[in-house]
Design a protein around this motif. Structure first.
Motif, PDB file in Angstrom:
ATOM      1  N   ASP A  81       6.760 -30.379  -7.056  1.00  0.00           N
ATOM      2  CA  ASP A  81       6.082 -30.987  -5.859  1.00  0.00           C
ATOM      3  C   ASP A  81       7.032 -30.794  -4.488  1.00  0.00           C
ATOM      4  O   ASP A  81       7.520 -31.522  -3.688  1.00  0.00           O
ATOM      5  CB  ASP A  81       5.559 -32.528  -6.082  1.00  0.00           C
ATOM      6  CG  ASP A  81       4.540 -32.624  -5.415  1.00  0.00           C
ATOM      7  OD1 ASP A  81       4.329 -31.794  -3.460  1.00  0.00           O
ATOM      8  OD2 ASP A  81       4.012 -33.563  -4.995  1.00  0.00           O
ATOM      9  N   ILE A  82       7.414 -29.759  -3.811  1.00  0.00           N
ATOM     10  CA  ILE A  82       7.365 -29.672  -2.592  1.00  0.00           C
ATOM     11  C   ILE A  82       6.871 -30.124  -1.204  1.00  0.00           C
ATOM     12  O   ILE A  82       7.818 -30.934  -0.405  1.00  0.00           O
ATOM     13  CB  ILE A  82       8.123 -27.828  -2.241  1.00  0.00           C
ATOM     14  CG1 ILE A  82       9.304 -27.185  -3.365  1.00  0.00           C
ATOM     15  CG2 ILE A  82       9.263 -27.928  -1.187  1.00  0.00           C
ATOM     16  CD1 ILE A  82       9.758 -28.392  -3.816  1.00  0.00           C
ATOM     17  N   PRO A  83       6.113 -29.746  -1.407  1.00  0.00           N
ATOM     18  CA  PRO A  83       5.256 -30.483   0.353  1.00  0.00           C
ATOM     19  C   PRO A  83       5.082 -31.827   0.040  1.00  0.00           C
ATOM     20  O   PRO A  83       5.845 -32.527   1.037  1.00  0.00           O
ATOM     21  CB  PRO A  83       3.427 -30.047  -0.631  1.00  0.00           C
ATOM     22  CG  PRO A  83       3.777 -28.514  -1.636  1.00  0.00           C
ATOM     23  CD  PRO A  83       4.779 -29.017  -1.148  1.00  0.00           C
ATOM     24  N   ALA A 109      14.637 -28.544   0.791  1.00  0.00           N
ATOM     25  CA  ALA A 109      13.367 -28.234   0.412  1.00  0.00           C
ATOM     26  C   ALA A 109      12.391 -27.339   1.248  1.00  0.00           C
ATOM     27  O   ALA A 109      11.671 -26.584   0.700  1.00  0.00           O
ATOM     28  CB  ALA A 109      12.854 -29.261   0.684  1.00  0.00           C
ATOM     29  N   ARG A 110      13.208 -27.485   2.538  1.00  0.00           N
ATOM     30  CA  ARG A 110      12.120 -26.035   3.221  1.00  0.00           C
ATOM     31  C   ARG A 110      12.440 -24.289   2.421  1.00  0.00           C
ATOM     32  O   ARG A 110      11.751 -23.138   2.886  1.00  0.00           O
ATOM     33  CB  ARG A 110      12.506 -26.302   4.262  1.00  0.00           C
ATOM     34  CG  ARG A 110      11.713 -26.747   5.762  1.00  0.00           C
ATOM     35  CD  ARG A 110      12.713 -26.575   7.104  1.00  0.00           C
ATOM     36  NE  ARG A 110      11.690 -28.036   7.448  1.00  0.00           N
ATOM     37  CZ  ARG A 110      11.380 -28.366   9.121  1.00  0.00           C
ATOM     38  NH1 ARG A 110      13.184 -27.657   9.884  1.00  0.00           N
ATOM     39  NH2 ARG A 110      11.229 -28.875   9.570  1.00  0.00           N
ATOM     40  N   SER A 111      13.875 -24.300   2.240  1.00  0.00           N
ATOM     41  CA  SER A 111      14.289 -22.601   1.481  1.00  0.00           C
ATOM     42  C   SER A 111      13.662 -23.078   0.590  1.00  0.00           C
ATOM     43  O   SER A 111      13.089 -21.729   0.158  1.00  0.00           O
ATOM     44  CB  SER A 111      15.519 -22.944   0.898  1.00  0.00           C
ATOM     45  OG  SER A 111      16.005 -24.067  -0.498  1.00  0.00           O
ATOM     46  N   PHE A 205      -0.423 -29.337   2.482  1.00  0.00           N
ATOM     47  CA  PHE A 205      -0.640 -28.619   1.153  1.00  0.00           C
ATOM     48  C   PHE A 205      -1.623 -27.807   0.259  1.00  0.00           C
ATOM     49  O   PHE A 205      -1.292 -28.437  -0.920  1.00  0.00           O
ATOM     50  CB  PHE A 205      -1.216 -30.826   0.898  1.00  0.00           C
ATOM     51  CG  PHE A 205       0.055 -31.983   0.839  1.00  0.00           C
ATOM     52  CD1 PHE A 205       0.461 -31.953   0.156  1.00  0.00           C
ATOM     53  CD2 PHE A 205       0.646 -31.783   1.711  1.00  0.00           C
ATOM     54  CE1 PHE A 205       1.077 -33.348  -0.491  1.00  0.00           C
ATOM     55  CE2 PHE A 205       1.952 -33.134   1.976  1.00  0.00           C
ATOM     56  CZ  PHE A 205       2.078 -33.659   0.572  1.00  0.00           C
ATOM     57  N   THR A 206      -2.061 -27.038   1.143  1.00  0.00           N
ATOM     58  CA  THR A 206      -2.912 -26.505   0.283  1.00  0.00           C
ATOM     59  C   THR A 206      -2.495 -25.309  -0.020  1.00  0.00           C
ATOM     60  O   THR A 206      -1.637 -24.339   1.085  1.00  0.00           O
ATOM     61  CB  THR A 206      -4.599 -26.408   0.760  1.00  0.00           C
ATOM     62  OG1 THR A 206      -5.088 -27.338   1.135  1.00  0.00           O
ATOM     63  CG2 THR A 206      -5.343 -25.175   0.154  1.00  0.00           C
ATOM     64  N   GLU A 227       1.888 -23.714   1.570  1.00  0.00           N
ATOM     65  CA  GLU A 227       1.916 -24.671   1.086  1.00  0.00           C
ATOM     66  C   GLU A 227       3.821 -25.662   2.254  1.00  0.00           C
ATOM     67  O   GLU A 227       4.365 -25.107   1.517  1.00  0.00           O
ATOM     68  CB  GLU A 227       1.295 -25.748  -0.374  1.00  0.00           C
ATOM     69  CG  GLU A 227       2.330 -25.430  -0.545  1.00  0.00           C
ATOM     70  CD  GLU A 227       2.108 -24.793  -2.699  1.00  0.00           C
ATOM     71  OE1 GLU A 227       1.590 -26.395  -3.071  1.00  0.00           O
ATOM     72  OE2 GLU A 227       2.944 -24.586  -3.826  1.00  0.00           O
ATOM     73  N   GLY A 228       3.848 -26.804   2.029  1.00  0.00           N
ATOM     74  CA  GLY A 228       4.604 -26.955   2.421  1.00  0.00           C
ATOM     75  C   GLY A 228       5.715 -26.643   3.847  1.00  0.00           C
ATOM     76  O   GLY A 228       6.730 -27.522   3.950  1.00  0.00           O
ATOM     77  N   THR A 229       4.994 -26.010   4.727  1.00  0.00           N
ATOM     78  CA  THR A 229       4.828 -25.483   6.350  1.00  0.00           C
ATOM     79  C   THR A 229       4.366 -26.447   7.231  1.00  0.00           C
ATOM     80  O   THR A 229       3.426 -27.618   6.592  1.00  0.00           O
ATOM     81  CB  THR A 229       4.176 -24.012   6.449  1.00  0.00           C
ATOM     82  OG1 THR A 229       4.181 -23.543   5.813  1.00  0.00           O
ATOM     83  CG2 THR A 229       4.627 -24.435   8.009  1.00  0.00           C
ATOM     84  N   LYS A 230       5.526 -27.444   8.070  1.00  0.00           N
ATOM     85  CA  LYS A 230       5.332 -28.210   8.716  1.00  0.00           C
ATOM     86  C   LYS A 230       4.774 -27.695  10.444  1.00  0.00           C
ATOM     87  O   LYS A 230       4.867 -27.098  10.430  1.00  0.00           O
ATOM     88  CB  LYS A 230       6.724 -29.266   9.570  1.00  0.00           C
ATOM     89  CG  LYS A 230       6.287 -30.380   9.963  1.00  0.00           C
ATOM     90  CD  LYS A 230       7.480 -31.385  10.519  1.00  0.00           C
ATOM     91  CE  LYS A 230       8.400 -30.420  11.464  1.00  0.00           C
ATOM     92  NZ  LYS A 230       9.949 -31.170  11.622  1.00  0.00           N
ATOM     93  N   VAL A 231       3.856 -28.453  10.799  1.00  0.00           N
ATOM     94  CA  VAL A 231       2.963 -28.237  11.773  1.00  0.00           C
ATOM     95  C   VAL A 231       2.631 -29.135  12.433  1.00  0.00           C
ATOM     96  O   VAL A 231       2.706 -30.126  12.297  1.00  0.00           O
ATOM     97  CB  VAL A 231       1.240 -27.392  11.037  1.00  0.00           C
ATOM     98  CG1 VAL A 231       1.365 -26.347   9.962  1.00  0.00           C
ATOM     99  CG2 VAL A 231       0.305 -28.657  10.792  1.00  0.00           C
ATOM    100  N   ASP A 232       2.558 -28.842  13.523  1.00  0.00           N
ATOM    101  CA  ASP A 232       2.107 -30.237  14.603  1.00  0.00           C
ATOM    102  C   ASP A 232       0.821 -30.109  15.127  1.00  0.00           C
ATOM    103  O   ASP A 232      -0.247 -28.844  15.344  1.00  0.00           O
ATOM    104  CB  ASP A 232       2.594 -29.844  16.574  1.00  0.00           C
ATOM    105  CG  ASP A 232       4.356 -29.146  16.083  1.00  0.00           C
ATOM    106  OD1 ASP A 232       5.275 -30.522  15.633  1.00  0.00           O
ATOM    107  OD2 ASP A 232       4.792 -28.720  17.010  1.00  0.00           O
TER     108      ASP A 232
END
Length: 261
Positions: A81-83, A109-111, A205-206, A227-232
């Motif tokens: 569950d990477i996210p 994890a980002r990889s 998470f989507t 999913e898994g991308t970090k956003v501001d």
């Protein structure tokens, strides 16, 4: 690359410093410590879901710890569950931003995520300042500041009680220096807390989300994030949030598509 896990209650580099302030600063109750050790044993034995449940018991009690968040992230990573792994690694980073193991596991994890985005470089002074205030955790900066301030006050007591003019002069000057350093350390703790409180970020998470030009389904599609991308998180509007990607792209997505760090 191999995932890293925290087994010790405290980082060894801070151990001596924390000993000076016990029992005001500690990992938690004996029950919390026992749960943490139990979770580590379950993780080591490969019982990742059981370990996750054990770590979550600690968090459900309201306890916050970089080590617990870190190990929750590890269990989610092992459960693929990477996210969720990234969410808890980032929570750990907020409490201990300079920890090498935390930053290593975030990169690992980002990889595994789909989006590989190049970050817009910060102005070098801003980048340096952020790196500086994130050198230690806010709690560590505050703890160091309190200890130095107490030492400074002790030197002023020595100044008052000393009979020798040389001792008076040395203790007064050193006391002033210690007070200044203590206040600087407390200021850095304050700036780090301010940085995180005013720098809201979230993990998508989507599986796939299309960002819109406005906070409604009829908005023009701008880009897709996974999913898994970090956003501001820049703005909120009812059930929508405006997000900005590391590459500077901005758009609106549903608030339910992310979980805030």
């Amino acid at each position: 690359m191999k995932l890293k896990i925290k087994y010790n209650r405290l980082k060894s580099g801070l151990y001596l410093l924390l000993l000076l302030c016990l029992p005001l600063f500690s990992f938690g109750s004996d029950a919390t410590t026992a749960l943490f050790k139990k979770g580590n044993q379950e993780y080591t034995g490969g019982y990742y879901q059981q370990a996750l449940n054990t770590y979550k018991q600690i968090l459900d009690e309201g306890y916050q710890s970089a080590n617990v968040y870190f190990n929750v992230g590890n269990t989610y990573y092992k459960l693929d569950d990477i996210p969720s792994a990234l969410l808890y690694f980032e929570k750990a980073r907020k409490l201990n931003p300079s920890d090498e193991d935390i930053n290593f596991n975030i990169r690992l994890a980002r990889s595994k995520t789909t989006d590989k985005l190049d970050e817009v470089p910060e102005f070098f002074v801003t980048s340096w300042w952020h790196s500086f205030i994130l050198t230690l955790s806010a709690n560590t900066f505050a703890l160091i500041g309190i200890i130095i301030l107490l030492a400074g006050f002790g030197l002023f007591v020595l100044y008052i009680l000393a009979n020798s003019s040389g001792t008076k002069k040395a203790s007064f000057i050193t006391g002033i220096i210690f007070l200044c350093l203590g206040l600087i350390s407390l200021f850095l703790a304050n700036r780090q807390v301010y940085y995180f409180n005013n720098h809201h970020q979230a993990i998508v998470f989507t599986s796939s989300v299309t960002a819109k030009s406005s906070p409604d389904v009829a908005g023009k599609p701008l880009f897709v994030v996974h999913e898994g991308t970090k956003v501001d998180v820049m703005k909120t509007d009812d059930n929508w949030i405006e997000v900005e990607l590391p590459n500077g792209s901005a758009g609106w997505i549903a608030a339910s598509d992310v979980k805030e760090i």
